[in-house]
Design a protein around this motif. Sequence first.
Motif, PDB file in Angstrom:
ATOM      1  N   PHE A   1       0.745  -1.251   0.019  1.00 36.64           N
ATOM      2  CA  PHE A   1      -0.140   0.248   0.098  1.00 36.64           C
ATOM      3  C   PHE A   1       1.033   1.146   0.053  1.00 36.64           C
ATOM      4  O   PHE A   1       0.556   2.326  -0.851  1.00 36.64           O
ATOM      5  CB  PHE A   1      -0.926  -0.124   1.174  1.00 36.64           C
ATOM      6  CG  PHE A   1      -1.836   1.129   1.225  1.00 36.64           C
ATOM      7  CD1 PHE A   1      -3.044   1.291   0.486  1.00 36.64           C
ATOM      8  CD2 PHE A   1      -1.430   2.144   2.211  1.00 36.64           C
ATOM      9  CE1 PHE A   1      -3.718   2.347   0.777  1.00 36.64           C
ATOM     10  CE2 PHE A   1      -2.082   3.394   2.441  1.00 36.64           C
ATOM     11  CZ  PHE A   1      -3.279   3.620   1.647  1.00 36.64           C
TER      12      PHE A   1
ATOM     13  N   LEU B   1       1.102   4.327  -2.933  1.00 33.23           N
ATOM     14  CA  LEU B   1       0.994   5.885  -2.698  1.00 33.23           C
ATOM     15  C   LEU B   1       1.809   6.569  -2.625  1.00 33.23           C
ATOM     16  O   LEU B   1       1.787   7.761  -3.064  1.00 33.23           O
ATOM     17  CB  LEU B   1      -0.156   5.692  -1.470  1.00 33.23           C
ATOM     18  CG  LEU B   1      -1.472   5.163  -1.703  1.00 33.23           C
ATOM     19  CD1 LEU B   1      -2.378   5.675  -0.684  1.00 33.23           C
ATOM     20  CD2 LEU B   1      -2.243   5.540  -3.145  1.00 33.23           C
TER      21      LEU B   1
ATOM     22  N   LEU C   1      -1.770  12.637   2.440  1.00 35.93           N
ATOM     23  CA  LEU C   1      -1.785  11.220   2.879  1.00 35.93           C
ATOM     24  C   LEU C   1      -0.845  11.456   4.309  1.00 35.93           C
ATOM     25  O   LEU C   1      -1.552  10.749   5.255  1.00 35.93           O
ATOM     26  CB  LEU C   1      -0.962  10.411   2.107  1.00 35.93           C
ATOM     27  CG  LEU C   1      -0.544   9.143   2.480  1.00 35.93           C
ATOM     28  CD1 LEU C   1      -1.847   7.992   2.725  1.00 35.93           C
ATOM     29  CD2 LEU C   1       0.553   8.407   1.627  1.00 35.93           C
TER      30      LEU C   1
ATOM     31  N   VAL D   1      -7.955   3.199   5.199  1.00 34.70           N
ATOM     32  CA  VAL D   1      -8.752   3.349   3.954  1.00 34.70           C
ATOM     33  C   VAL D   1     -10.193   3.488   4.677  1.00 34.70           C
ATOM     34  O   VAL D   1     -11.067   4.178   4.164  1.00 34.70           O
ATOM     35  CB  VAL D   1      -8.654   2.258   2.913  1.00 34.70           C
ATOM     36  CG1 VAL D   1      -9.615   2.410   1.975  1.00 34.70           C
ATOM     37  CG2 VAL D   1      -7.198   2.588   2.468  1.00 34.70           C
TER      38      VAL D   1
ATOM     39  N   LEU E   1      -6.384  13.099  -2.218  1.00 33.63           N
ATOM     40  CA  LEU E   1      -5.930  11.949  -1.691  1.00 33.63           C
ATOM     41  C   LEU E   1      -6.967  10.548  -1.982  1.00 33.63           C
ATOM     42  O   LEU E   1      -6.777   9.715  -2.561  1.00 33.63           O
ATOM     43  CB  LEU E   1      -5.529  11.661  -0.057  1.00 33.63           C
ATOM     44  CG  LEU E   1      -5.198  10.472   0.592  1.00 33.63           C
ATOM     45  CD1 LEU E   1      -3.946   9.717  -0.034  1.00 33.63           C
ATOM     46  CD2 LEU E   1      -5.346  10.557   2.134  1.00 33.63           C
ATOM     47  N   ARG E   2      -8.078  10.972  -1.757  1.00 31.59           N
ATOM     48  CA  ARG E   2      -9.220  10.163  -2.278  1.00 31.59           C
ATOM     49  C   ARG E   2      -9.316   9.783  -3.795  1.00 31.59           C
ATOM     50  O   ARG E   2      -9.203   8.502  -4.038  1.00 31.59           O
ATOM     51  CB  ARG E   2     -10.562  10.658  -1.741  1.00 31.59           C
ATOM     52  CG  ARG E   2     -10.795  10.610  -0.487  1.00 31.59           C
ATOM     53  CD  ARG E   2     -12.197  11.639  -0.239  1.00 31.59           C
ATOM     54  NE  ARG E   2     -12.586  11.648   1.126  1.00 31.59           N
ATOM     55  CZ  ARG E   2     -13.418  10.834   1.899  1.00 31.59           C
ATOM     56  NH1 ARG E   2     -13.841   9.719   0.836  1.00 31.59           N
ATOM     57  NH2 ARG E   2     -13.869  10.873   3.036  1.00 31.59           N
TER      58      ARG E   2
ATOM     59  N   TYR F   1      -6.496  10.162  -5.769  1.00 28.44           N
ATOM     60  CA  TYR F   1      -5.270   9.357  -5.779  1.00 28.44           C
ATOM     61  C   TYR F   1      -5.291   7.813  -5.625  1.00 28.44           C
ATOM     62  O   TYR F   1      -5.103   6.890  -6.179  1.00 28.44           O
ATOM     63  CB  TYR F   1      -4.298  10.047  -4.947  1.00 28.44           C
ATOM     64  CG  TYR F   1      -2.986   9.526  -5.218  1.00 28.44           C
ATOM     65  CD1 TYR F   1      -2.199   9.677  -6.603  1.00 28.44           C
ATOM     66  CD2 TYR F   1      -2.127   9.136  -4.279  1.00 28.44           C
ATOM     67  CE1 TYR F   1      -1.115   9.079  -7.003  1.00 28.44           C
ATOM     68  CE2 TYR F   1      -0.603   8.820  -4.555  1.00 28.44           C
ATOM     69  CZ  TYR F   1      -0.206   8.893  -5.881  1.00 28.44           C
ATOM     70  OH  TYR F   1       1.090   8.558  -6.114  1.00 28.44           O
ATOM     71  N   ILE F   2      -6.088   7.662  -4.578  1.00 24.78           N
ATOM     72  CA  ILE F   2      -6.299   6.021  -4.145  1.00 24.78           C
ATOM     73  C   ILE F   2      -7.146   5.421  -4.921  1.00 24.78           C
ATOM     74  O   ILE F   2      -7.124   4.321  -5.423  1.00 24.78           O
ATOM     75  CB  ILE F   2      -6.989   5.896  -2.878  1.00 24.78           C
ATOM     76  CG1 ILE F   2      -6.149   6.442  -1.652  1.00 24.78           C
ATOM     77  CG2 ILE F   2      -7.602   4.832  -2.302  1.00 24.78           C
ATOM     78  CD1 ILE F   2      -6.379   6.527  -0.208  1.00 24.78           C
ATOM     79  N   ASN F   3      -8.237   6.197  -5.436  1.00 30.32           N
ATOM     80  CA  ASN F   3      -9.310   5.455  -6.572  1.00 30.32           C
ATOM     81  C   ASN F   3      -8.385   5.244  -7.819  1.00 30.32           C
ATOM     82  O   ASN F   3      -8.872   4.267  -8.452  1.00 30.32           O
ATOM     83  CB  ASN F   3     -10.416   6.535  -6.774  1.00 30.32           C
ATOM     84  CG  ASN F   3     -11.250   6.579  -5.697  1.00 30.32           C
ATOM     85  OD1 ASN F   3     -11.456   5.653  -4.823  1.00 30.32           O
ATOM     86  ND2 ASN F   3     -12.210   7.659  -5.697  1.00 30.32           N
TER      87      ASN F   3
ATOM     88  N   LYS G   1      -7.404   1.924  -7.235  1.00 32.13           N
ATOM     89  CA  LYS G   1      -8.352   1.074  -6.494  1.00 32.13           C
ATOM     90  C   LYS G   1      -8.105  -0.513  -7.023  1.00 32.13           C
ATOM     91  O   LYS G   1      -8.068  -1.372  -5.864  1.00 32.13           O
ATOM     92  CB  LYS G   1      -9.759   1.470  -7.070  1.00 32.13           C
ATOM     93  CG  LYS G   1     -10.810   0.845  -6.223  1.00 32.13           C
ATOM     94  CD  LYS G   1     -12.303   1.353  -6.519  1.00 32.13           C
ATOM     95  CE  LYS G   1     -13.135   0.704  -5.698  1.00 32.13           C
ATOM     96  NZ  LYS G   1     -14.430   1.126  -6.124  1.00 32.13           N
TER      97      LYS G   1
ATOM     98  N   ILE H   1      -4.896  -1.582  -5.003  1.00 29.09           N
ATOM     99  CA  ILE H   1      -5.251  -1.678  -3.439  1.00 29.09           C
ATOM    100  C   ILE H   1      -6.263  -2.734  -3.176  1.00 29.09           C
ATOM    101  O   ILE H   1      -6.054  -3.605  -1.844  1.00 29.09           O
ATOM    102  CB  ILE H   1      -5.694  -0.311  -3.162  1.00 29.09           C
ATOM    103  CG1 ILE H   1      -4.730   0.532  -3.262  1.00 29.09           C
ATOM    104  CG2 ILE H   1      -6.174  -0.540  -1.552  1.00 29.09           C
ATOM    105  CD1 ILE H   1      -5.108   2.081  -3.132  1.00 29.09           C
TER     106      ILE H   1
END
Length: 321
Positions: free
Chosen positions: A170, A174, A269, A291, A306-307, A309-311, A314, A317
Amino acid sequence: FPVTILGIDINGNDEDSEQSFSQSFSQSSDDECYPYLAPAKTSNKNLSNEKTSKVDFTLGLELELESDNRDSTIRFLRNNLPKGYCLFKSDASLRAHYGFELMSAALTLKSHKAAWAKLMDLESKDDSEFLPIKAPSGYGLHVHIDAKAFSPLSLRVFNAFWNNPENSSFIDILCGRHPKYSSEAANYAAIEPTPRESIYSFCNKSYIKSCATSRYRAVNLTTLGAAQSERLMVEQAVDPLDLKTLDTVEVRICASSSFPTIIYARIELIHALVTWSKNTSLKDTSFRSFVSWLNVSQGAKKYGYLRRYINNFKGGIEAIS
């Protein structure tokens, strides 16, 4: 070897001359680069530092970059970042004549977002003249967090997250690197081995002492002064660079980037993890817990970059969940 500030408007003009760094900040090492928090130094007059309050805490950045035309790139960045936001300097650890470091003031997340807004807007428009910079492998984004943001417990939760082997993939996704997969990160942002006894051992005195013996850790605790070390129950490290006047906790693991949205997402982050560490326990320091908190907490809504970026990652992750 003299460390120099580049493109700094110290005298109120736009000359891109190099000025000896030792004139404004006493250096004991080529790669000591923390003037934004050094007290009583004349270089601080160029930075608009803020203070940690009950509303929010401050963070300071060290961003390593490179350009084929360093002077013009520094001029471009200076024209698109607020006055007083940062200094630029050369560093012996970066490629001579091409590498440089952006060192920000200590600011709240809201102020960092405002500072990067113009560059992020230019990035979204895909401007052909946008940011002629590079972020070579091995260049990093180091984030200093005001030690006042932590309690003794939240510091241990925060430290445990970065050192938890369950989170390595993870973090790699990121942050752009992880010591498990990157030799550069292993050399300059090492992970402390997980205590054998149990996850609760992240809290024990010997483990925290071990984490504070070298600044080349994912979470560097050698920058804590005597008072903050005592408050946070961390045995004060013996460090030859004597960086304790900073009173910060430094996260060294993030890779640099030439994209402002990625840079800012990584700032979010770090900020989010500090906030999350106050709202969880040592029972669960996994990325899944983090998360989940991001998805349900009202206080996490501000981490929009950040949201997104995480998506973007996805699938990756979910694959490690």
